[in-house]
Design an enzyme around this catalytic site. Structure first.
Site, PDB file in Angstrom:
ATOM      1  N   HIS A   1      39.257  49.561  49.762  1.00  0.00           N
ATOM      2  CA  HIS A   1      39.171  50.993  50.043  1.00  0.00           C
ATOM      3  C   HIS A   1      39.568  51.815  48.825  1.00  0.00           C
ATOM      4  O   HIS A   1      38.957  52.843  48.522  1.00  0.00           O
ATOM      5  CB  HIS A   1      40.062  51.354  51.235  1.00  0.00           C
ATOM      6  CG  HIS A   1      39.497  50.971  52.560  1.00  0.00           C
ATOM      7  ND1 HIS A   1      39.222  49.674  52.904  1.00  0.00           N
ATOM      8  CD2 HIS A   1      39.142  51.732  53.637  1.00  0.00           C
ATOM      9  CE1 HIS A   1      38.738  49.636  54.139  1.00  0.00           C
ATOM     10  NE2 HIS A   1      38.668  50.867  54.602  1.00  0.00           N
TER      11      HIS A   1
ATOM     12  N   HIS B   1      47.282  47.007  54.217  1.00  0.00           N
ATOM     13  CA  HIS B   1      47.545  46.311  52.957  1.00  0.00           C
ATOM     14  C   HIS B   1      49.024  46.407  52.644  1.00  0.00           C
ATOM     15  O   HIS B   1      49.735  47.301  53.119  1.00  0.00           O
ATOM     16  CB  HIS B   1      46.743  46.940  51.809  1.00  0.00           C
ATOM     17  CG  HIS B   1      45.315  46.532  51.758  1.00  0.00           C
ATOM     18  ND1 HIS B   1      44.894  45.358  51.158  1.00  0.00           N
ATOM     19  CD2 HIS B   1      44.190  47.131  52.215  1.00  0.00           C
ATOM     20  CE1 HIS B   1      43.577  45.263  51.251  1.00  0.00           C
ATOM     21  NE2 HIS B   1      43.127  46.324  51.892  1.00  0.00           N
TER      22      HIS B   1
ATOM     23  N   ASP C   1      48.944  45.734  46.921  1.00  0.00           N
ATOM     24  CA  ASP C   1      47.479  45.810  46.928  1.00  0.00           C
ATOM     25  C   ASP C   1      46.989  47.170  46.448  1.00  0.00           C
ATOM     26  O   ASP C   1      45.982  47.267  45.752  1.00  0.00           O
ATOM     27  CB  ASP C   1      46.947  45.548  48.345  1.00  0.00           C
ATOM     28  CG  ASP C   1      47.474  44.254  48.927  1.00  0.00           C
ATOM     29  OD1 ASP C   1      47.872  43.376  48.140  1.00  0.00           O
ATOM     30  OD2 ASP C   1      47.491  44.117  50.158  1.00  0.00           O
TER      31      ASP C   1
END
Length: 314
Positions: A181, A222, A226
């Site tokens: 994302h 996450h 990350d």
């Protein structure tokens, strides 16, 4: 009033038609790059699906973001996806604004060629990273006790190749470092930062990227690492690849003059320039400097006083 609306509609239609013609020309020359970028999106999804088979749920790792940010919970996890969808759709529509608006600096095809190049490079690094080490997923469907945390051994290769789209993408596990994302978000924001025209929107876009980072961690999709790795990796990837790619033409100085030449046009122009050079003409109409002959040879700028200036045997 009706006449005015009709006249403006006619102008808009002509503008759209002219833009479509220009973009089709660019598409015919760059479709291979676009197709390769789109194919890699599938490869990236396939890799994320494959690592789900390797995922083993376990206790959550100690994470600073989890300690500092309150957990949104399953019922509010949609907030992060909603913001990401808003960023994605907004950027997608912006890349097509030259078809309608007069103030345009970009070509849609060329922008997406660059965007896909950034995405492919970042996703390539991401695949190597999450296959190196599989962390226990912090998302709710990846935790111990969830039926979706592990996948049974596939019965056929087709089951893997179809990647159970889109459910297999939404409920994936194991593809953690680094956040996909954030790859899309940062690539979109950096692209608008360079080619956008509204300063306020640029600042707002960076603010949304920061908010998106916090929401990803707060949604427990996450770990903080990350998101952190995504921030410096994607920015470095975009920086270095953007240096290697040819700069896009600025359409504000004349759109029709900025279209890249086709191979036929290039050959024609090269032949014309060679013909002019053989006839002693540089091809530049602004070059009107007087040339002096020495020993039957032409010299520029009238430099005849030194024997080194003579073009012997040429």
């Amino acid at each position: 009033m009706t006449l005015y609306i009709g006249r403006e509609a006619s102008k808009l239609w002509k503008r759209v038609c002219a833009e479509v013609t220009a973009e089709i020309t660019l598409l015919s020359e760059n479709w291979k790059y676009l197709l390769a970028g789109l194919i890699f999106q599938y490869i990236h999804g396939l890799a994320a699906r494959g690592v789900h088979y390797l995922h083993r749920p376990g206790p959550l790792l100690q994470d600073v973001g989890f300690l500092l940010l309150p957990e949104l919970g399953i019922d509010k996890a949609y907030i992060s996806e909603t913001l990401f969808t808003l960023i994605f759709i907004s950027f997608f529509l912006w890349t097509f604004h030259p078809f309608i608006l007069k103030s345009k600096r970009i070509y849609t095809v060329l922008v997406w060629c660059r965007v896909l190049a950034f995405l492919v490079a970042s996703q390539f690094l991401r695949i190597f990273t999450f296959y190196s080490t599989q962390l226990p997923g912090p998302n709710y469907h990846c935790r111990e006790g969830s039926k979706l945390a592990t996948l049974p051994r596939p019965e056929s290769a087709l089951e893997v190749l179809l990647i159970n789209f889109p459910r297999g993408i939404v409920y994936g596990c194991g593809d953690l470092i680094f956040s996909s994302h954030m790859i899309f978000t940062l690539v979109f924001v950096r692209t608008y930062q360079k080619y956008g025209t509204r300063r306020f929107i640029k600042q707002f876009a960076w603010l949304l990227a920061v908010i998106q980072s916090f929401l990803i961690v707060a949604s427990r999709k996450h770990y903080t690492v990350d998101v952190v790795v995504a921030w410096y990796t994607v920015n470095l990837v975009v920086f270095f690849i953007d240096k290697k790619l040819p700069e896009m033409p600025d359409r504000t100085s004349g759109a029709s003059l900025m279209l890249p030449l086709t191979s036929k046009d290039k050959d024609s122009r090269n032949k014309e320039e060679n013909h002019k050079l053989l006839n002693g003409n540089s091809g530049d109409p602004t070059d009107r400097r007087q040339r002096t002959q020495v020993n039957g040879k032409n010299l520029e700028d009238g430099n005849t006083g030194h024997p080194d200036n003579a073009m012997n045997g040429v």
